[in-house]
Design a protein around this motif. Structure first.
Motif, PDB file in Angstrom:
ATOM      1  N   TYR A  15      68.510  79.870 -26.525  1.00  0.00           N
ATOM      2  CA  TYR A  15      69.763  79.797 -25.894  1.00  0.00           C
ATOM      3  C   TYR A  15      70.661  81.358 -26.287  1.00  0.00           C
ATOM      4  O   TYR A  15      71.528  81.710 -25.663  1.00  0.00           O
ATOM      5  CB  TYR A  15      70.646  78.865 -26.298  1.00  0.00           C
ATOM      6  CG  TYR A  15      70.168  77.395 -25.630  1.00  0.00           C
ATOM      7  CD1 TYR A  15      69.988  77.483 -24.208  1.00  0.00           C
ATOM      8  CD2 TYR A  15      70.010  76.275 -26.399  1.00  0.00           C
ATOM      9  CE1 TYR A  15      69.378  76.303 -23.385  1.00  0.00           C
ATOM     10  CE2 TYR A  15      69.746  75.122 -25.857  1.00  0.00           C
ATOM     11  CZ  TYR A  15      69.429  74.977 -24.236  1.00  0.00           C
ATOM     12  OH  TYR A  15      69.165  74.105 -23.522  1.00  0.00           O
ATOM     13  N   LEU A  16      70.202  82.030 -27.307  1.00  0.00           N
ATOM     14  CA  LEU A  16      70.762  83.066 -27.941  1.00  0.00           C
ATOM     15  C   LEU A  16      70.013  84.431 -27.438  1.00  0.00           C
ATOM     16  O   LEU A  16      70.209  85.204 -27.650  1.00  0.00           O
ATOM     17  CB  LEU A  16      70.722  83.148 -29.396  1.00  0.00           C
ATOM     18  CG  LEU A  16      71.648  82.165 -30.148  1.00  0.00           C
ATOM     19  CD1 LEU A  16      71.334  82.132 -31.652  1.00  0.00           C
ATOM     20  CD2 LEU A  16      73.118  82.462 -29.861  1.00  0.00           C
ATOM     21  N   PHE A  17      69.298  84.079 -26.219  1.00  0.00           N
ATOM     22  CA  PHE A  17      68.395  85.171 -25.625  1.00  0.00           C
ATOM     23  C   PHE A  17      67.643  85.963 -26.358  1.00  0.00           C
ATOM     24  O   PHE A  17      67.237  87.136 -25.996  1.00  0.00           O
ATOM     25  CB  PHE A  17      69.549  86.061 -24.823  1.00  0.00           C
ATOM     26  CG  PHE A  17      70.613  85.408 -24.060  1.00  0.00           C
ATOM     27  CD1 PHE A  17      70.366  84.724 -22.771  1.00  0.00           C
ATOM     28  CD2 PHE A  17      71.922  85.288 -24.357  1.00  0.00           C
ATOM     29  CE1 PHE A  17      71.275  84.026 -21.951  1.00  0.00           C
ATOM     30  CE2 PHE A  17      72.909  84.800 -23.776  1.00  0.00           C
ATOM     31  CZ  PHE A  17      72.821  83.923 -22.538  1.00  0.00           C
ATOM     32  N   TRP A  53      88.217  64.135 -29.898  1.00  0.00           N
ATOM     33  CA  TRP A  53      88.022  65.439 -29.694  1.00  0.00           C
ATOM     34  C   TRP A  53      86.599  65.947 -30.020  1.00  0.00           C
ATOM     35  O   TRP A  53      85.849  66.771 -29.360  1.00  0.00           O
ATOM     36  CB  TRP A  53      88.934  66.393 -30.622  1.00  0.00           C
ATOM     37  CG  TRP A  53      90.304  66.517 -29.920  1.00  0.00           C
ATOM     38  CD1 TRP A  53      91.442  65.652 -30.482  1.00  0.00           C
ATOM     39  CD2 TRP A  53      90.707  67.001 -28.704  1.00  0.00           C
ATOM     40  NE1 TRP A  53      92.403  65.876 -29.579  1.00  0.00           N
ATOM     41  CE2 TRP A  53      92.028  66.747 -28.482  1.00  0.00           C
ATOM     42  CE3 TRP A  53      89.882  67.696 -27.605  1.00  0.00           C
ATOM     43  CZ2 TRP A  53      92.856  66.989 -27.582  1.00  0.00           C
ATOM     44  CZ3 TRP A  53      90.667  68.283 -26.661  1.00  0.00           C
ATOM     45  CH2 TRP A  53      92.025  67.983 -26.534  1.00  0.00           C
ATOM     46  N   LEU A  62      84.108  67.506 -27.222  1.00  0.00           N
ATOM     47  CA  LEU A  62      83.376  68.642 -27.615  1.00  0.00           C
ATOM     48  C   LEU A  62      81.859  68.471 -26.985  1.00  0.00           C
ATOM     49  O   LEU A  62      81.277  69.570 -26.569  1.00  0.00           O
ATOM     50  CB  LEU A  62      83.301  69.115 -29.027  1.00  0.00           C
ATOM     51  CG  LEU A  62      84.617  69.819 -29.589  1.00  0.00           C
ATOM     52  CD1 LEU A  62      84.414  70.246 -31.019  1.00  0.00           C
ATOM     53  CD2 LEU A  62      85.020  71.201 -28.699  1.00  0.00           C
ATOM     54  N   MET A  82      81.870  68.520 -23.211  1.00  0.00           N
ATOM     55  CA  MET A  82      81.663  69.836 -22.797  1.00  0.00           C
ATOM     56  C   MET A  82      80.321  70.613 -22.812  1.00  0.00           C
ATOM     57  O   MET A  82      80.024  71.190 -21.910  1.00  0.00           O
ATOM     58  CB  MET A  82      82.621  70.709 -23.665  1.00  0.00           C
ATOM     59  CG  MET A  82      84.247  70.164 -23.171  1.00  0.00           C
ATOM     60  SD  MET A  82      85.582  71.272 -24.302  1.00  0.00           S
ATOM     61  CE  MET A  82      85.310  72.933 -23.453  1.00  0.00           C
ATOM     62  N   VAL A  83      79.801  70.822 -24.160  1.00  0.00           N
ATOM     63  CA  VAL A  83      78.555  71.511 -24.239  1.00  0.00           C
ATOM     64  C   VAL A  83      77.385  70.922 -23.411  1.00  0.00           C
ATOM     65  O   VAL A  83      76.654  71.266 -22.831  1.00  0.00           O
ATOM     66  CB  VAL A  83      78.334  71.569 -25.559  1.00  0.00           C
ATOM     67  CG1 VAL A  83      76.844  72.126 -25.976  1.00  0.00           C
ATOM     68  CG2 VAL A  83      79.426  72.324 -26.434  1.00  0.00           C
ATOM     69  N   TYR A  99      77.727  71.527 -19.608  1.00  0.00           N
ATOM     70  CA  TYR A  99      77.447  72.758 -19.368  1.00  0.00           C
ATOM     71  C   TYR A  99      75.805  72.996 -19.456  1.00  0.00           C
ATOM     72  O   TYR A  99      75.259  73.487 -18.539  1.00  0.00           O
ATOM     73  CB  TYR A  99      78.030  73.777 -20.335  1.00  0.00           C
ATOM     74  CG  TYR A  99      77.470  75.147 -20.085  1.00  0.00           C
ATOM     75  CD1 TYR A  99      77.535  76.022 -19.253  1.00  0.00           C
ATOM     76  CD2 TYR A  99      77.131  75.608 -21.392  1.00  0.00           C
ATOM     77  CE1 TYR A  99      76.904  77.127 -19.430  1.00  0.00           C
ATOM     78  CE2 TYR A  99      76.204  76.842 -21.417  1.00  0.00           C
ATOM     79  CZ  TYR A  99      76.314  77.546 -20.281  1.00  0.00           C
ATOM     80  OH  TYR A  99      75.652  78.909 -20.211  1.00  0.00           O
ATOM     81  N   MET A 100      75.332  72.563 -20.558  1.00  0.00           N
ATOM     82  CA  MET A 100      73.895  72.568 -20.931  1.00  0.00           C
ATOM     83  C   MET A 100      73.226  71.981 -19.764  1.00  0.00           C
ATOM     84  O   MET A 100      71.958  72.672 -19.167  1.00  0.00           O
ATOM     85  CB  MET A 100      73.642  72.124 -22.078  1.00  0.00           C
ATOM     86  CG  MET A 100      73.817  73.457 -23.274  1.00  0.00           C
ATOM     87  SD  MET A 100      72.869  74.988 -22.949  1.00  0.00           S
ATOM     88  CE  MET A 100      73.508  75.647 -24.050  1.00  0.00           C
ATOM     89  N   ARG A 114      73.220  74.452 -16.806  1.00  0.00           N
ATOM     90  CA  ARG A 114      72.431  75.541 -16.901  1.00  0.00           C
ATOM     91  C   ARG A 114      70.931  75.350 -16.814  1.00  0.00           C
ATOM     92  O   ARG A 114      70.205  76.105 -16.226  1.00  0.00           O
ATOM     93  CB  ARG A 114      72.742  75.949 -18.125  1.00  0.00           C
ATOM     94  CG  ARG A 114      72.300  77.600 -18.682  1.00  0.00           C
ATOM     95  CD  ARG A 114      72.515  77.758 -20.075  1.00  0.00           C
ATOM     96  NE  ARG A 114      72.199  79.133 -20.185  1.00  0.00           N
ATOM     97  CZ  ARG A 114      70.832  79.458 -20.446  1.00  0.00           C
ATOM     98  NH1 ARG A 114      69.867  78.620 -20.618  1.00  0.00           N
ATOM     99  NH2 ARG A 114      70.386  80.891 -20.760  1.00  0.00           N
ATOM    100  N   ILE A 149      69.689  74.662 -13.412  1.00  0.00           N
ATOM    101  CA  ILE A 149      69.538  75.964 -12.740  1.00  0.00           C
ATOM    102  C   ILE A 149      68.364  77.003 -13.323  1.00  0.00           C
ATOM    103  O   ILE A 149      67.638  77.388 -12.478  1.00  0.00           O
ATOM    104  CB  ILE A 149      70.890  76.737 -12.648  1.00  0.00           C
ATOM    105  CG1 ILE A 149      71.829  75.656 -11.881  1.00  0.00           C
ATOM    106  CG2 ILE A 149      70.889  77.901 -11.672  1.00  0.00           C
ATOM    107  CD1 ILE A 149      73.448  76.013 -11.927  1.00  0.00           C
ATOM    108  N   MET A 150      68.520  76.864 -14.382  1.00  0.00           N
ATOM    109  CA  MET A 150      67.892  78.112 -14.991  1.00  0.00           C
ATOM    110  C   MET A 150      66.359  77.870 -15.585  1.00  0.00           C
ATOM    111  O   MET A 150      65.490  78.689 -15.783  1.00  0.00           O
ATOM    112  CB  MET A 150      68.574  78.849 -16.055  1.00  0.00           C
ATOM    113  CG  MET A 150      69.601  79.601 -15.602  1.00  0.00           C
ATOM    114  SD  MET A 150      70.604  80.442 -16.796  1.00  0.00           S
ATOM    115  CE  MET A 150      69.416  81.764 -17.174  1.00  0.00           C
ATOM    116  N   SER A 151      66.354  76.706 -16.086  1.00  0.00           N
ATOM    117  CA  SER A 151      65.105  76.477 -16.848  1.00  0.00           C
ATOM    118  C   SER A 151      63.924  75.986 -15.932  1.00  0.00           C
ATOM    119  O   SER A 151      64.036  75.690 -14.829  1.00  0.00           O
ATOM    120  CB  SER A 151      65.333  74.981 -17.934  1.00  0.00           C
ATOM    121  OG  SER A 151      64.994  73.755 -17.226  1.00  0.00           O
TER     122      SER A 151
END
Lengths: 369, 236
Positions: free
Chosen positions: B119-121, B194, B198, B201-202, B205-206, B209, B212-214
């Motif tokens: 994930y940190l490329f 909260w 949190l 949210m993550v 998003y994940m 992502r 689409i990308m994996s």
């Protein structure tokens, strides 16, 4: 001592009619019904008076001020004689050595049979030098008097929880009395001060039935602390309707709407204010237009402002930054949102740069030798 | 196809569809999603209510309804959670993964860092049969523990209306002693919202992502339960 409460009261000029009236009112406030009134009357007519030693530690005397204003029973006429207050350094006429002598006499004479009522609490820091009544640290006096007591009543938030002198940073290490007295039943009657009728009610119950009233897990009598201010608040319909005071000078405040949004602690405070009220049932804070500050709850001084119903939270390591739960949560969510957006952008760029998906991911078809 | 028994990492092809999320798991997922959304919205409104500045109190039950919806959603979440725990015991391996992550396995931790570095490329993508270890860690620490905390504190706050001595308070009242007093619990319950948000949210998003990308299906897997593969076997 063979004198009964009833005899004592008659000596004080209380008529039988007033006496029975007191019994039924007290029975009602204890939730005992008509039978209870008879039980109370019977007990007071037959049982010998139980002596009470009333100690004052680190405190402001507001509990005593409250106690002597009990409307029914009228303390001046009934309760002070009723409980045979053998020692109370604030209320007694004697002074100096006489007072200390009275304390010793009572402890000796009624060993194991007296009630110890404690107003205020002992500061135990530096060997207790921050509270020295009669030339000795209060903590020692407290332990001495508690040793032979039948039961202990913790008057007010000081004795029950610690209250203001135990608020952070608590320089004198003031502690609630149950940190010092471990081997006696303790009835906690918190409040700053407690409601006078609650105080006399607790004493009357103990004298009538000879036992500690049923307590909740925090040691408070269930009959008075079983419900929240909120549960019996006369403004509760406005709460359910969604009618809130936004500011103390708005139309809602004039209409007597719910004070929840201006920080009323009624929903988190266990006490009988909204049922019994104060000053002979005249009013209580919410009725006067101010939210409850939660004075009968543990550590209420350390729970942020009186005008917020959520505690101001100080995130770890941010000494100067204070925020409410929403500010902290909202900030974290915003940071996460920005991070997500940044990561999404970086991912998109990476995706665009790679030629085909298959360059990114693959697994060996067969075991690689 | 050969996968790591601890981490679920796909080690060797050929890639074939795997049934990972059984029906109760998928049902629980979507019930949780709806319940948490409702709970967060109504919960926020309970903490900072919208005010009606007119009319008679007897004509409106606005705030009462917000609280009622919150309580119903709370019960739904709690009951579904209990069912889900039951399924974690009787269901397949993936049903267990967010309750008992193999925290004791160095191989699993290597998987956590591998996925994080992806994930940190930095690192390369790997394929996983169930949750990847990083997702598993997030789900355990933020979702599972977070929701357990919210259910417990929520029921304690809910129990207050019965007062001391009755069953709800006997079951959940101990928290008021643990956390000093009700106001602290209220604040923690609010912060807990909260914390879970949190995660949401993550998480949202994940999954988009990843989808689409994996090299693997993600969103459709939580609908039909089958992990599909977009990656092709490496040519040798």
């Amino acid at each position: 001592m063979s004198e009964t409460y009833y005899e004592c009261m008659r000596k004080q000029g209380i008529t039988r009619r007033s006496f029975l009236k007191f019994c039924s009112l007290t029975a009602a406030s204890l939730g005992l019904g008509a039978q209870g009134a008879q039980q109370i009357a019977h007990a007071l007519e037959t049982k010998p008076r139980t002596p009470v030693i009333w100690l004052h530690g680190l405190e402001c005397t507001c509990c005593t001020e409250s106690f002597i204003r009990s409307a029914h029973p009228l303390v001046g006429d009934v309760v002070l004689s009723m409980i045979s207050l053998d020692y109370d350094d604030t209320l007694m006429a004697a002074a100096g050595d006489q007072v200390e002598q009275a304390l010793e006499d009572t402890i000796k004479k009624f060993k194991g049979n007296y009630i110890l009522a404690v107003e205020g609490n002992p500061p135990i820091g530096d060997d207790g030098i921050y509270c020295i009544p009669g030339g000795k640290p209060f903590v020692e006096k407290l332990k001495h008097a508690a040793k032979d007591a039948l039961a202990v009543i913790a008057w007010g938030s000081c004795a029950s929880w610690g209250c203001v002198q135990a608020a952070k940073p608590n320089p004198t290490t003031a502690v609630p009395i149950d940190k010092v007295i471990k081997d006696k039943p303790i009835i906690k009657v918190p409040g700053c001060p407690p409601i006078p009728e609650v105080m006399t009610g607790v004493v009357t119950y103990f004298l009538t039935f000879g036992r500690v009233p049923e307590l909740d897990i925090q040691g408070r009598p269930k009959m008075f602390y079983g419900q929240r201010i909120h549960d019996k608040c006369y403004r509760r319909p406005h709460f359910d309707a969604g009618q809130f005071v936004e500011r103390f000078d708005d139309a809602g405040a004039r209409m007597g709407y719910c004070l929840y949004k201006v920080g009323c602690k009624g929903p988190t405070t266990y006490n009988a204010c909204s049922a019994i009220r104060w000053n002979d049932g005249l009013s209580f804070p919410i009725q006067s237009g101010h939210g409850c500050i939660g004075c009968s709850e543990d550590a209420f001084w350390d729970k942020g402002g009186f005008y917020e119903h959520l505690t101001t939270v100080r995130p770890l390591g941010t000494a100067g930054i204070e925020g409410t739960a929403d500010q902290i949560g909202g900030t974290l969510a915003a940071v996460a949102g920005v991070a997500i957006a940044a990561h999404a952008a970086a991912s998109a760029i990476k995706q665009a740069r790679s030629k085909t998906r298959n360059d990114l991911t693959s697994v060996p078809e067969k075991k690689v030798e | 196809m050969r996968a790591d028994p601890v981490t679920g990492e796909v080690l060797q092809g050929p890639l074939e569809p795997v049934y990972v999320y059984e029906a109760p798991v998928r049902l629980a997922h979507w019930v949780f999603a709806i319940a948490i959304t409702v709970l967060a919205v109504t919960g926020y409104l309970i903490g900072d209510p919208v005010s009606i500045q007119q009319g008679e109190a007897s004509e409106s039950f606005f705030f009462g309804w917000i609280r009622t919806i919150h309580f119903i959603a709370g019960y739904t979440l709690a009951i579904m959670f209990v069912v889900r725990v039951y399924w974690a015991i009787v269901g397949n391996k993936s049903a267990r993964s967010i309750f008992v992550p193999p925290l004791w396995s160095p191989r699993w931790w290597k998987g956590v860092f591998a996925q994080a570095s992806y994930y940190l490329f930095i690192g390369k993508e790997r394929l996983w049969v169930g949750h990847n270890p990083l997702a598993q860690a997030a789900m355990f620490f933020m979702f599972t523990l977070g929701v357990i905390f919210m259910i417990l504190t929520g029921f304690a706050l809910y129990a207050q209306q019965w007062g001391w001595g009755l069953t709800p308070m006997n079951l959940f009242g101990w928290q008021f002693v643990l956390f000093e007093q009700p106001q602290t619990l209220r604040t923690l319950h609010h912060l807990g919202m909260w914390y879970v948000l949190l995660f949401v949210m993550v998480h949202v998003y994940m999954v988009f992502r990843e989808d689409i990308m994996s090299g693997q299906s993600v969103i459709s897997t939580m609908i039909n339960g089958v992990r599909m593969w977009k990656a092709k076997p490496r040519a040798h």
